[in-house]
Structures are given as C-alpha cells and as structure tokens.
Design a protein around this motif. Structure first.
Motif: not given
Length: 281
Positions: A132-143, A157-159
């Motif tokens: 995951g990667l930091l996205d604002g106040l969330h972590s987003v799955y990138i893989q 799923e991814v995203g």
C-alpha cells in the motif's frame, strides 16, 4: 476453488473521501484550479477498478452537487477517464486512468522488485499480502498477492482504500513517518474523529510502539470485526511515497497468537531478504 470470505457492509470512509478533504488548502491559493480538483475527486470516488457508480452515488461519496457531478462525468467520459456500464447510466474507470497508473508504476520500480518476495510470502502464510501507499487519509492497495493454493480469499483488489487510522496498514504507515510528516496527518485525523479520537490515539500509540520494537504492528478487528491483519512500513531507495506491507485474513485463522508469533516474524524475514539486496532501506 478458493472460498470468498464475505465481510458484510464495508465500513464508511467518512469525510476523508469528500471534496473538502481534498481541497482544504483552496482558500487564498490563486494557483488552485477547483474544477480540476473536483474532476479528480470524481475519479477518487471509485474504490476499485471493477466498481460501477451512477451520478447519485458519486455525489454522495464526493459531497458534490449532482448537477456538477453530471457535468464532470460527461467530461471524463469524453476524455476516456470513465466508461459507460452496460446499462448506459453507470460509470466505471476508463483506459486513460490505467495509463496514468502504468506511468506511476514505471517511475516506481519498488513494487515490481518486491513482487516475487511478496508472492512467496503470500504463499507461505496462505493469506492476502498487499503493498500500500499513502493517499491522503487512506492507504491504497497498489499491488495484491494471494497465496498459491489459498482456499479462503477476501474480496479486495488493487485500488482498494483503507482508512489510515482504522487499519493495520494505515497504522504502520503512520509509524513509518518522522514527526514532521506525521503531525499534520494526526491533526486532520483528530479533527475528523471527534469523540472517537482518544480511542484512536491510543491505538496509534500502541502500533507506533510495536513498529519501533519489532518492526510490525497488528490490528485485531480495527477495520472490520471479522478480519485481523499485521503490517509493516517499508522505505525503498529512490521510490516516491511511503509504502506499507499488509497481511490480512479471517480472524478465526489469523489469531493474535498467530500474528505475533508466526505471521509477523515471516513478514519481517521477507523485508530482511529485500533489505539484504538493497531493495528496501
């Protein structure tokens, strides 16, 4: 065939998914283009690549007026960032979004370098492993990886976005930051959480201490009562953004004992393997 593990109704994303969160610095900034921010927020309303949304649902998730959403979805459809569903009323993410995603991954080699190690980890623990990667106040799955032969799967799923203060991945991300990076995020989380902040603050402190002591933290039902997870922050030389690795699964399989004594140490052993090769710091 793998068995899907249903988690029921998804926890709400709260105000972190609305327009004010995205454009909080707009006032007084003459360079800020509000129309562009609103268009991007429409794209952020989609929680994964397979989701189909109508204008009403997008308006609810973004906080934008429905007439504004209608104009934005029409524009994004014309540009290829959205596509129509079979019913002609709902929208999904289009190929132009995929092109942006591919460009990002080309600039960040870490996910590709980590792929074989995290796939091996998923098979070893027979659970979902996500980067995951930091996205604002969330972590987003990138893989996302599933274990070879895994019999129980989660419908993610991814995203997919996880709230920063209500997930093991988010807690590990916060723990991996220095104080200068973490302070403004904590201030936003405090304002968003209201009366729930003392409990969240206690969880954040616990997870930060666990990462400092053993490299990983655990989350027992903090995102969903039926799902447990363990996560660790990772830094890759030259990579853009702050990453975290998350292992999650049904609580009846991933017990606290298993997370602390088996799964967490396997996660750290995988990170050590990548560190020995210079893939992570």
């Amino acid at each position: 065939m793998p068995q899907a593990f249903a988690t029921g109704r998804e926890p709400q994303r709260g105000r972190a998914g609305t327009l004010p969160d995205l454009i909080e610095g707009e006032d007084g900034d003459r360079q800020f283009v509000t129309a562009l921010a609103r268009g991007l927020q429409v794209l952020r309303a989609f929680r994964d690549a397979t989701e189909m949304l109508g204008n009403r649902e997008i308006a609810e998730r973004t906080g934008l007026p429905k007439p504004t959403v209608s104009r934005l979805t029409h524009t994004l459809l014309t540009l290829g960032y959205l596509v129509h569903g079979d019913d002609g009323e709902r929208y999904g993410l289009g190929p132009a979004v995929l092109a942006l995603s591919a460009a990002f991954l080309r600039q960040n080699s870490f996910p590709q370098m980590a792929k074989p190690y995290l796939q091996d980890l998923a098979t070893a623990v027979q659970a979902h492993v996500a980067l995951g990667l930091l996205d604002g106040l969330h972590s987003v799955y990138i893989q996302l990886w599933r274990g070879v032969g895994q019999t129980i799967t989660l419908s993610r799923e991814v995203g997919f976005h996880l709230p920063l203060a209500r997930s093991a991945m988010g807690m590990a991300t916060l723990a991996g930051m220095d104080e200068e990076q973490r302070a403004p995020l904590l201030a936003r989380l405090r304002a968003e959480s209201g009366a729930d902040w003392p409990r969240l603050d206690e969880t954040i402190a616990r997870c930060t201490a666990e990462v400092a002591e053993q490299g990983f933290c655990i989350g027992l039902g903090i995102w969903h009562p039926e799902i447990n997870a363990v996560a660790a922050p990772v830094h890759s030389p030259g990579a853009r953004g702050l990453f975290a690795i998350n292992i999650s699964g049904p609580a009846f399989l991933m017990t606290e004992t298993a997370l602390r004594a088996e799964i967490g140490p396997k996660l750290m052993a995988t990170i050590d393997r990548m560190r020995a090769l210079g893939i992570v710091d």
